[in-house]
Design a protein around this motif. Structure first.
Motif, short mmCIF file in Angstrom:
data_model
loop_
_atom_site.label_atom_id
_atom_site.label_comp_id
_atom_site.label_asym_id
_atom_site.label_seq_id
_atom_site.Cartn_x
_atom_site.Cartn_y
_atom_site.Cartn_z
N TYR A 329 37.09 1.11 -19.10
CA TYR A 329 36.24 0.32 -20.09
C TYR A 329 35.93 -1.16 -19.38
O TYR A 329 35.55 -2.03 -19.63
CB TYR A 329 37.37 -0.30 -21.38
N ILE A 330 37.78 -1.95 -18.73
CA ILE A 330 37.74 -3.09 -18.32
C ILE A 330 36.77 -3.39 -17.69
O ILE A 330 36.63 -4.85 -17.25
CB ILE A 330 38.96 -3.17 -18.01
N LYS A 331 36.12 -2.50 -16.57
CA LYS A 331 34.83 -2.31 -15.66
C LYS A 331 33.99 -3.12 -15.97
O LYS A 331 33.11 -4.27 -15.50
CB LYS A 331 35.53 -1.38 -14.47
N THR A 332 33.66 -2.65 -17.00
CA THR A 332 32.24 -2.44 -17.34
C THR A 332 32.27 -4.08 -18.64
O THR A 332 31.41 -4.28 -18.76
CB THR A 332 32.43 -1.63 -19.14
N LEU A 333 33.24 -4.51 -18.64
CA LEU A 333 33.54 -5.62 -19.37
C LEU A 333 33.59 -7.38 -18.64
O LEU A 333 34.10 -8.22 -18.13
CB LEU A 333 35.01 -5.99 -19.93
N GLN A 334 32.39 -7.02 -17.74
CA GLN A 334 32.10 -8.79 -17.16
C GLN A 334 31.27 -9.99 -17.54
O GLN A 334 30.85 -9.33 -18.54
CB GLN A 334 31.26 -8.21 -15.78
#
Ligand code: CUA
Length: 334
Positions: A329-334
């Motif tokens: 999920y954190i990876k998607t928050l760019q």
């Protein structure tokens, strides 16, 4: 009670429960509320009547014994007389009233502190500044930020805190209990009306104490099991970023980490992935899978510069699948 009314006016995210039939008290929805409300009403009306009686008698005597004129220099006649019957009456009558109040109060207290043996158990966890509730699934468990309970079944809440003192307060069930770090406390209720009722934190626990709100959903007969089954299946079937997204609110990550780039109690998750983070001890590290995993399980190992080490550990609360989900999920928050 007035507080409750004000809170309802002030906060649109609080559930709108059925209107109360009492002016003073929020709607009552548990088996133990009648006794409490009765004592409350009795105390209020007794106070009103006593206050009125005193004020009326005062005005009566003030008028009746008013000095006719200053010049007359009248004095009340000294008297050693007294009215035995009256004095006994005003001593003995209140004595019976307070004894009755004690007996009522004590019975109510014992009822509130004695969960029925057949009560189902749910866990409530307090942390700055969020309530989470644990449910048992056929396989594993489920954590949610809303309390779901069945209608007309006794429920015993086992309460704990991971950081400071909080208090689980459900006004519509007229019950409240401290959440103490390192200790279990409990309260119980048996919902008498299906619907949604607000949950507060009733112990001042820091900056966002007043935002530590949740709600209890009382499911109509038979629907609790359906809800639980569905919620368990859903929680179990989610993988990757979807799972992380769900856990972000369910586990209370959102109380400290924003998704829009503004720092809160902890660093924002937006743009976190791949960034080089500087820590309080002067070192720095790139944000990768291992760093996130370590920060979830052992948050004090690397504290980001400028933030207090206030995050609780999620060791034992999150599975590997959960941690994978959060990383994705954190990876998607760019
Ligand atoms: Cu938690 Cu106030």
């Amino acid at each position: 009670m007035t507080l409750h009314l004000l809170a309802l006016l002030a906060d649109p995210q609080l559930p709108k429960s059925a209107p109360s039939d009492s002016f003073w008290l929020p709607v009552d929805a548990s088996v133990t509320t009648r006794n409490i409300d009765w004592v409350w009403d009795f105390l209020i009306w007794m106070s009103v009547l006593t206050a009125l009686a005193i004020v009326v008698a005062m005005f009566h005597f003030v008028t009746k014994y008013r000095a006719k004129s200053r010049a007359a220099n009248e004095h009340a006649e000294p008297s050693s007389e007294h009215n035995t019957a009256l004095e006994i009456a005003w001593s003995v009558l209140p004595l019976f009233v307070v004894i009755a109040l004690f007996v009522w109060g004590f019975k109510g207290f014992v009822d509130l502190r004695t969960p029925p043996k057949e009560a189902m158990e749910l866990r409530a966890n307090a942390q700055k500044w969020k309530w989470t509730f644990d449910y048992k699934c056929a396989r594993g468990g489920l954590t949610d930020d809303t309390l779901h309970v069945p209608f007309d079944r006794p429920v015993r809440m086992v309460i704990s805190s991971v950081d400071v003192l909080h208090a689980l307060y459900i006004p519509s069930f007229r019950t409240k209990m401290d959440a103490v770090p390192g200790r279990y406390t409990d309260l119980w209720f048996q919902a008498t009306k299906a619907g949604e009722y607000p949950i507060f934190c009733a112990e001042y626990c820091g900056t966002s104490h007043s935002d530590m709100l949740s709600r209890v959903v009382v499911h109509p007969p038979g629907e609790y099991e359906t809800w639980l089954k569905g919620a368990c299946e859903k929680a179990d079937s989610l993988v990757g970023p979807e799972r992380g997204k769900k856990l972000y609110t369910q586990q209370g990550c959102d109380t400290c980490h924003t998704l829009d780039g503004t720092p809160k109690i902890g660093p924002t998750w937006k743009g976190l992935w791949g960034k080089s983070e500087s820590f309080a001890d002067g070192s720095s590290h790139a944000v990768d899978e291992n760093y996130i995993r370590e920060s979830i399980l052992d948050p004090s190992a690397k504290v980001v510069k400028g933030f207090a080490p206030s995050m609780p550990t999620y060791k034992g609360k999150l599975s590997d699948k959960d941690i994978d989900g959060l990383i994705e999920y954190i990876k998607t928050l760019q």
